[in-house]
Each structure stands twice: as C-alpha cells, then as structure tokens.
Write an enzyme that holds these catalytic residues in place. Sequence first.
Site, PDB file in Angstrom:
ATOM      1  N   CYS A 168      -3.715   9.690   2.513  1.00 41.50           N
ATOM      2  CA  CYS A 168      -3.203   8.339   2.328  1.00 41.50           C
ATOM      3  C   CYS A 168      -4.352   7.330   2.371  1.00 41.50           C
ATOM      4  CB  CYS A 168      -2.105   8.034   3.347  1.00 41.50           C
ATOM      5  SG  CYS A 168      -1.058   6.634   2.877  1.00 41.50           S
ATOM      6  N   HIS A 190       1.639  12.787   3.341  1.00 37.20           N
ATOM      7  CA  HIS A 190       1.190  13.093   4.701  1.00 37.20           C
ATOM      8  C   HIS A 190       1.637  14.487   5.147  1.00 37.20           C
ATOM      9  CE1 HIS A 190      -0.122   9.026   6.136  1.00 37.20           C
ATOM     10  NE2 HIS A 190       0.685   8.616   5.184  1.00 37.20           N
ATOM     11  N   GLU A 240       0.606  16.139   7.666  1.00 35.01           N
ATOM     12  CA  GLU A 240       0.675  16.196   9.136  1.00 35.01           C
ATOM     13  C   GLU A 240       2.012  15.698   9.664  1.00 35.01           C
ATOM     14  OE1 GLU A 240      -0.579  11.951   8.378  1.00 35.01           O
ATOM     15  OE2 GLU A 240      -0.874  13.916   7.424  1.00 35.01           O
TER      16      GLU A 240
END
Length: 231
Positions: free
Chosen positions: A85, A202, A204
């Site tokens: 990002c 994302h 994660e």
Amino acid sequence: MKIGVVVFPGSNCDQDMIYTLRKMDHEVVELWHKDIDLQGVEMVVLPGGFSYGDYLRSGAIARFSPIMEQVIAFADKGGYVLGVCNGFQVLCESGLLPGTLQHNTSHSFICKNVHLKPVSKTAAITASLDDSRAYMIPVAHGEGNYYADEATYQQLVANDQILFRYSNAQAEVSEAANINGSLDNIAGVCNAGKNVFGMMPHPERAADANLGNQDGLLLFESLFNNLGVEA
C-alpha cells in the site's frame, strides 16, 4: 530470516506486518525512518499507512527519509524489499519500482475485501500460487490507481513483472473488477531483478484465523519459500 519493518511518521500497518512476520517465526526489527543502519536485515518491508500525512503525493516525502537511502542501496545490491500500500507508493516514488499510483478513478477512499489473480510465474510472492483461483485480500487506499506509460507496461509484461491483477471471485479479470482504474487491473508489480515487490492490497490483514481469512498467509508463504527461506 531477519526482516526490518520501516516505520514512518503516519505508518499505521507496521504492527500488523510485524505480528504476521513474527507469527511465521521470522526475526523482526523495527527501523525508524531516521535510522541509517539496516541492522543486517535480509529483507526490508515498507508497511501501509499515511507516511507524512500523504501530503503532496502519497510516498513523495517518505522517499526522502534517511532510511530510504539505505533501502535503495540495499535493493540495488539485490536485497529483498516488499512494499504494501503506502509502501508500494514509496517504492514507486523512490524509483525502485516502475510506474506510479494515482488517485482512484472514483476519487473515493476504498476500504474493502477484493480479489486478486496471481500473474507472475517467476516472482517469489506469486510463484507458488494457483493462478486459476482468486485470493481475497483487503485494500484501504485513496491512491491505488496504477499507471505506467506504454513502453514501461510492455516491459512489465515481457519480463513477467506483473504480480497481481484485480479480479472477481472466480479469478476473472474484467473492467468491472477493476476497483480503482489501474492500468490493466494491475494490483502489484516487481522490478526486473525480482527482488523488489510492491502491491496495494494488504496480505498482512488476511493472515490470521481470527480474521476469518488466511489467503494473505499463502502469499507470504510463497514469498519466503521461493526466496529459499522456510516459512
């Protein structure tokens, strides 16, 4: 693997990234944006957030943080770098990745789960993924519209540098699945040397059973397994 996660003023996904990497049994150190020592890390991660408040273009100020001189030198020597990002935006601003990220065509901040179709067969982060299925990964960005000129785009295709394209849940790439207007639905790219990776979604945030989605974990496993490091 020893991994450094860079923290800029305005980073807000650093702890998510650190949690995920430590859960995979990697040694993780936090690198402050004013640091000039990478502490012997084997990989650098630039997390998401709003570095320096996203004033000017996103990532444009963070690119001049003292740590970035070290990150650029590290990458130029073949060191592994991942930007997610805002981290992807910083890598593009730094010239470590081709292209740029523009405002979403909707001119709205987009925060939702999207689907990604893996593209590159030779980049570590996608090499072990199934390109016949879609991976559900969250996005949260206002400037995720990837753009590159025609010559750069042709090089990306020829060198197998396109990591992901936005798709529907059936892994079909279409204009309807293009959430932000990105060129050719591009959601992530790598450099020609395939040691620097950038993506807007994302992973994660999709790497823990408590979140009800572990598709992101599969991306990390592909990355580390294909770097020769056991995940």
